[in-house]
Motif scaffolding. Structure first.
Motif, mmCIF file in Angstrom:
data_model
loop_
_atom_site.group_PDB
_atom_site.id
_atom_site.type_symbol
_atom_site.label_atom_id
_atom_site.label_comp_id
_atom_site.label_asym_id
_atom_site.label_seq_id
_atom_site.Cartn_x
_atom_site.Cartn_y
_atom_site.Cartn_z
ATOM 1 N N THR A 35 0.829 -1.203 0.000
ATOM 2 C CA THR A 35 0.000 0.000 0.000
ATOM 3 C C THR A 35 0.861 1.251 0.000
ATOM 4 O OG1 THR A 35 -1.654 -1.229 1.274
ATOM 5 C CG2 THR A 35 -1.914 1.157 1.167
ATOM 6 N N LEU A 36 1.979 1.216 0.727
ATOM 7 C CA LEU A 36 2.922 2.342 0.715
ATOM 8 C C LEU A 36 3.444 2.564 -0.701
ATOM 9 C CD1 LEU A 36 4.895 4.394 1.987
ATOM 10 C CD2 LEU A 36 6.453 2.469 2.412
ATOM 11 N N GLN A 37 3.859 1.493 -1.373
ATOM 12 C CA GLN A 37 4.373 1.630 -2.743
ATOM 13 C C GLN A 37 3.306 2.200 -3.675
ATOM 14 O OE1 GLN A 37 5.657 -2.543 -3.097
ATOM 15 N NE2 GLN A 37 7.728 -1.778 -3.468
ATOM 16 N N HIS A 38 2.064 1.755 -3.497
ATOM 17 C CA HIS A 38 0.963 2.274 -4.317
ATOM 18 C C HIS A 38 0.823 3.783 -4.136
ATOM 19 C CE1 HIS A 38 -2.913 1.907 -6.440
ATOM 20 N NE2 HIS A 38 -3.344 2.826 -5.597
ATOM 21 N N ASN A 39 0.959 4.256 -2.904
ATOM 22 C CA ASN A 39 0.846 5.692 -2.634
ATOM 23 C C ASN A 39 2.063 6.463 -3.138
ATOM 24 O OD1 ASN A 39 -1.587 6.597 -0.695
ATOM 25 N ND2 ASN A 39 -1.077 4.461 -0.302
ATOM 26 N N LEU A 40 3.248 5.887 -2.979
ATOM 27 C CA LEU A 40 4.450 6.570 -3.461
ATOM 28 C C LEU A 40 4.428 6.723 -4.976
ATOM 29 C CD1 LEU A 40 7.229 4.904 -1.267
ATOM 30 C CD2 LEU A 40 6.211 7.165 -0.982
ATOM 31 N N ILE B 102 5.079 4.146 9.099
ATOM 32 C CA ILE B 102 5.262 5.565 8.810
ATOM 33 C C ILE B 102 6.428 5.721 7.844
ATOM 34 C CG2 ILE B 102 4.292 6.363 10.995
ATOM 35 C CD1 ILE B 102 7.119 6.871 12.001
ATOM 36 N N TYR B 103 6.347 6.780 7.023
ATOM 37 C CA TYR B 103 7.356 7.003 5.988
ATOM 38 C C TYR B 103 7.325 8.483 5.625
ATOM 39 C CZ TYR B 103 9.755 6.688 1.447
ATOM 40 O OH TYR B 103 10.616 6.851 0.403
ATOM 41 N N GLY B 104 8.509 9.018 5.352
ATOM 42 C CA GLY B 104 8.581 10.389 4.846
ATOM 43 C C GLY B 104 8.873 11.407 5.923
ATOM 44 N N SER B 105 8.375 12.618 5.735
ATOM 45 C CA SER B 105 8.680 13.720 6.637
ATOM 46 C C SER B 105 7.934 13.586 7.955
ATOM 47 C CB SER B 105 8.335 15.058 5.979
ATOM 48 O OG SER B 105 6.969 15.095 5.645
ATOM 49 N N ARG B 106 8.526 14.170 9.006
ATOM 50 C CA ARG B 106 7.923 14.083 10.346
ATOM 51 C C ARG B 106 6.643 14.910 10.427
ATOM 52 N NH1 ARG B 106 12.234 15.053 13.053
ATOM 53 N NH2 ARG B 106 12.591 12.880 13.661
#
Length: 790
Positions: free
Chosen positions: A554-559, A592-596
């Motif tokens: 799902t993360l890859q789909h969003n990225l 979680i992934y990316g900016s804080r």
């Protein structure tokens, strides 16, 4: 299933327009996906006769033709190679408008006047791509008649999306039966006489797998002309159903498939060595299919074979070696009943999907094999010539009727409405069932052979409801129980848990419980979980042992859709162990992934790290009250060795938190660190029930300690040591600074901890607090070689 409306109305024609008919079919449970015209709009095209063809005086590739349109004789220049005098053609007169708003005008081609155009099938929208030549019509086509009217092109194609249980409607006959029932009309089938038996030659058939193929019919037809043209009306019906014309033999079998729902197959009889065998495949056998694909057969696959080996995968696809070719003169026709379990999943396991397998998987009427064989034989002999032998039958039909008991009381209790007894009998009879009265308002119902989906009384009641009409059912609102809902204070509700995660910026994901075996091995190399025997695809072959693969996908789909800051959670089941010892556990997972921080005008920057997700896990834990949660540094095969921790409740492991292992991150093409957690759901939702304690009226006393320890010492070990000697009135502690740098030796760190004491019934004095502080310092020196920072 695409159905030509005109073809359907030859069987049954209710007084409904196209849209009303489609709506009625949908309301009966056979959802209509769409309605489209059978042919693009055009006008001014007539059936014409080519009187004369002569070469163009100034162009080698053009001909000058004299064409009789029925009302006049016109001259037209044509470049088609297959045009010849005496042909019936589709002719666009001057003023005609063809698909694409192409208007026909008078023209001169190389100095010769041309008034009209001889049409190819593709130019009329009757064929995809570009046709090789003009459309040649049968000699019986009436010259001068409007082409569109003659070929009945003002037709609609209704596409019906059938559920897997309604395989009986995968034919014109099946849809006609439904329409007839809904409109109280009789269904008129076309005359289906058998071909005359003029040969005495019979194939030898050995039926060795009666459990998978109870009934097998075969017939030899000799002297077939495979080059004979398929009748235009048959080509049109195939086209409107989404099939292209191939040759007369294949077209006849496809036509019967669409008409009656019975798949058939035609073998080149001369290519068969010895007798026909219906058996399971043997180890090491392989077969080159009609499409050119070569497959290695498994021993669970039913095949048609001869003395030399496999000829076809039963009910799915024939082999190339026995397929009908332009040189074929003798045909062996096959019509069989293969059980759904014999075919289910086999086509997909070989990477195939055919019209035959689609029907056999759902169930084909075993009572129509003989009629389908006679229909196909008759059409083949009529249009391709030849002589037919007798029909050879192997096995036998299962004559055991399915009998279901039904009562009016059961109908009323289920539907909430009492149907008149006469209407119950009428509906069931129109559905093809035989109804026997058994006492007062009770019946014994014999189910017809084509309704595989009916086995219990609830199925009959469903049929009554949909034919009676869902819109005719009374509207009844459920009674509402207004009693307050009892909630267990010791259990955290799903809603509370979800709300907390949403407040932390997470969004809920729901992913499949099935993942690819490669992904399973990547995230959990030692996992043992059930593998699907008949997966939808290779990406869904194994039941997941952790929630992380689905969240990562799902993360890859969003990225891939430019979402650079992602926070996801999922509540779902994971599966561990073999089927006979399967553990099915509910888990809470997150990522979680990316900016804080979200992008804003403060311009806050920084990527998330381990402590961000650890803080989120602690926020979830806080819902449980005063529990003995602990984070213990520990290695996990999926997590980064230096950024992972096991979560304990007392001494019981309940989950993991950490950064995804760099090798996995790199393999998945993720550019930044991914942080994940997974917790046992039952442990997370347990709550410590608070009890009342009065607030102390006496002041707090706080002391701050700055201690220097080895940088490898874990804070939880320090706080545990402090708790053992700080006395019973220590009410709070806080770490408010961590420092490494000037003044602190390399390899060490400075921890600043604030300690707060408070007595419930008196004021604490300095001596007491000093004793506790001294005991703490002494204990930390002994256990961790700690020193006070000066």
């Amino acid at each position: 299933m695409k159905v030509s409306e005109k073809w359907l109305r030859e069987w049954v024609s209710p007084a409904l327009d196209t849209q009303a008919l489609a709506d009625q079919i949908t309301m009966a449970g056979l959802e209509v996906d769409g309605i489209e015209p059978a042919c693009p709009a055009f006008s001014g095209v007539v059936v014409a006769h080519v009187v004369e063809v002569s070469p163009h005086p100034d162009a080698d590739k053009l001909n000058v033709c004299q064409v009789d349109t029925g009302s006049e004789r016109v001259q037209v220049v044509c470049g088609a190679r297959n045009i010849a005098s005496g042909q019936r053609i589709a002719f666009a007169t001057v003023g005609a408008v063809l698909p694409g708003d192409f208007k026909i005008k008078k023209a001169k081609l190389r100095g010769v006047e041309s008034r009209g155009m001889v049409c190819a099938a593709s130019e009329l929208g009757l064929e995809e791509g570009s046709s090789d030549g003009i459309l040649v019509l049968p000699e019986t086509a009436p010259v001068g008649e409007d082409f569109r009217t003659w070929l009945e092109l003002d037709d609609s194609v209704i596409e019906v999306d059938l559920t897997p249980n309604r395989g009986d409607c995968l034919s014109v006959r099946g849809i006609a039966r439904e329409v007839g029932v809904l409109n109280r009309l009789g269904v008129t089938a076309p005359e289906m006489a058998d071909a005359p038996t003029t040969l005495d030659e019979r194939p030898t058939v050995e039926l060795a797998a009666t459990d998978l193929c109870p009934h097998y019919l075969s017939r030899i037809v000799k002297g077939v002309d495979v080059s004979a043209p398929t009748p235009l009306w048959m080509q049109e019906r195939l086209r409107r159903a989404g099939l292209r014309s191939i040759d007369i033999v294949v077209d006849v079998t496809n036509y019967v498939l669409l008409e009656l729902g019975q798949p058939l197959h035609a073998f080149d009889f001369e290519a068969i060595s010895g007798g026909i065998q219906i058996r399971r495949a043997q180890a090491g056998e392989s077969l080159e299919l009609l499409g050119g694909q070569k497959v290695d057969l498994r021993d669970d696959t039913l095949i048609i074979a001869d003395d030399s080996g496999p000829l076809a995968i039963a009910g799915i696809m024939g082999g190339a070696s026995s397929g009908v070719t332009e040189n074929t003169a003798s045909v062996l026709l096959e019509a069989a009943f293969f059980t759904p379990l014999a075919i289910a999943g086999r086509a997909r396991s070989y990477g195939l999907h055919t019209d035959a397998s689609h029907r056999f998987e759902r169930g084909v009427d075993p009572g129509q094999t003989e009629q389908a064989m006679m229909r196909a034989s008759s059409l083949l002999v009529q249009y391709a010539g030849g002589q037919a032998g007798p029909i050879v039958s192997a096995g036998g039909r299962d004559e055991t009727a399915r009998v279901i008991e039904l009562s009016a009381e059961r109908i009323e209790r289920t539907l909430g409405v009492a149907l008149p007894e006469w209407e119950v009998v009428d509906i069931l009879t129109r559905l093809g069932m035989t109804v026997h009265a058994e006492g007062n308002a009770q019946w014994r119902v014999d189910v017809p052979s084509w309704r595989f989906d009916i086995s219990i009384d609830a199925d009959l009641i469903e049929e009554l409801a949909r034919v009676y009409g869902y819109n005719n059912m009374p509207v009844r609102h459920p009674a509402m129980d207004m009693a307050p809902v009892v909630r267990n204070e010791a259990i955290i509700s799903d809603r509370t848990l979800r709300d907390r995660l949403v407040d932390l910026g997470y969004q809920e994901a729901i992913t499949y419980s099935f993942i690819s075996s490669e992904l399973q091995h990547q995230f959990h190399p030692d996992a043992v979980s059930p593998e699907l025997l008949n997966p939808i695809s290779s990406d869904m072959a194994v039941m997941r042992s952790t929630l992380w693969p689905g969240l990562i996908k799902t993360l890859q789909h969003n990225l891939n859709r430019q979402q650079s800051r992602v926070r996801l959670f999922e509540i779902g089941q994971v599966f561990n162990g073999s089927l006979d010892a399967l553990s099915q556990d509910k888990r809470l997972g997150g990522l979680i992934y990316g900016s804080r921080h979200p992008e804003d005008w403060f311009n806050r920057s920084g990527e998330v790290d381990f402590f961000d997700i650890k803080a989120d896990v602690e926020a979830i834990m806080a819902l449980g009250g005063e529990r003995q949660w602990r984070f213990v540094q520990c290695e996990h095969s999926t997590l980064h060795p230096g950024q992972s921790a096991q979560i304990l409740d007392g001494e019981t492991p309940i989950g993991w938190v950490g950064a995804l292992h760099p090798s996995i991150t790199q393999a998945l093409g993720l550019k930044s660190n991914v942080f994940v957690f997974e917790l046992d759901y039952s442990s997370v939702t347990m709550r410590h029930v608070p009890s009342f304690e009065p607030l102390s009226r006496y002041p707090e006393v706080r002391r701050d300690l700055a201690i220097v320890v080895d940088e490898r010492v874990v804070l939880s070990d320090i706080t545990d040591a402090i708790a053992t000697v700080a006395g019973e009135w220590l009410v709070d502690w806080r770490l408010f600074d961590v420092y490494q740098g000037k003044g602190v030796e390399p390899g060490n760190k400075s921890l600043a901890i604030g300690l707060t004491w408070q007595h419930p019934s008196r004021t604490l004095n300095d001596d007491e607090v000093s004793q506790w502080v001294s005991a703490i310092v002494e204990t930390l020196e002994d256990r961790f070689e700690a020193s006070l920072r000066r």
